[in-house]
Design an enzyme around this catalytic site. Sequence first.
Site, PDB file in Angstrom:
ATOM      1  CB  CYS A 183     -11.475  -2.898  -7.384  1.00 24.65           C
ATOM      2  SG  CYS A 183     -11.372  -4.660  -6.662  1.00 24.65           S
ATOM      3  CB  CYS A 226      -8.815  -3.332  -3.860  1.00 27.56           C
ATOM      4  SG  CYS A 226      -9.068  -3.972  -5.811  1.00 27.56           S
TER       5      CYS A 226
END
Length: 110
Positions: A29, A32
């Site tokens: 991600c 993230c």
Amino acid sequence: MTDTSDSTFAQDVLAAPGVTVVDFWAPWCAPCRVQGPILEKYAAAHPDVRVVKHNTQDHPGVPGQLRVRSIPTLVVFIDGKPVLGGVGVHDAPGLDELLSEARKRHAGAA
């Protein structure tokens, strides 16, 4: 910052006194990966706030139980109880706002 897993979440978060921010993330991600360093700096500057990372790819049980549907998701726990969550990348002022609102809600529920 510490890492937690499905098997250690109860001990690391639910049994923890005070304020704990759990970062639900995954290695693939991109947002993230942006959130991680922000949380590291935030944790260093705010020793009263525990920051715990939970890898949703390797440990999907707890995120499923908490209905985490997008990542990054931050969930603020106070004295082991989930109080407030936020989806997406939060900068330092955004983290301050999230924690302030969580503390207000927690105080109102007491």
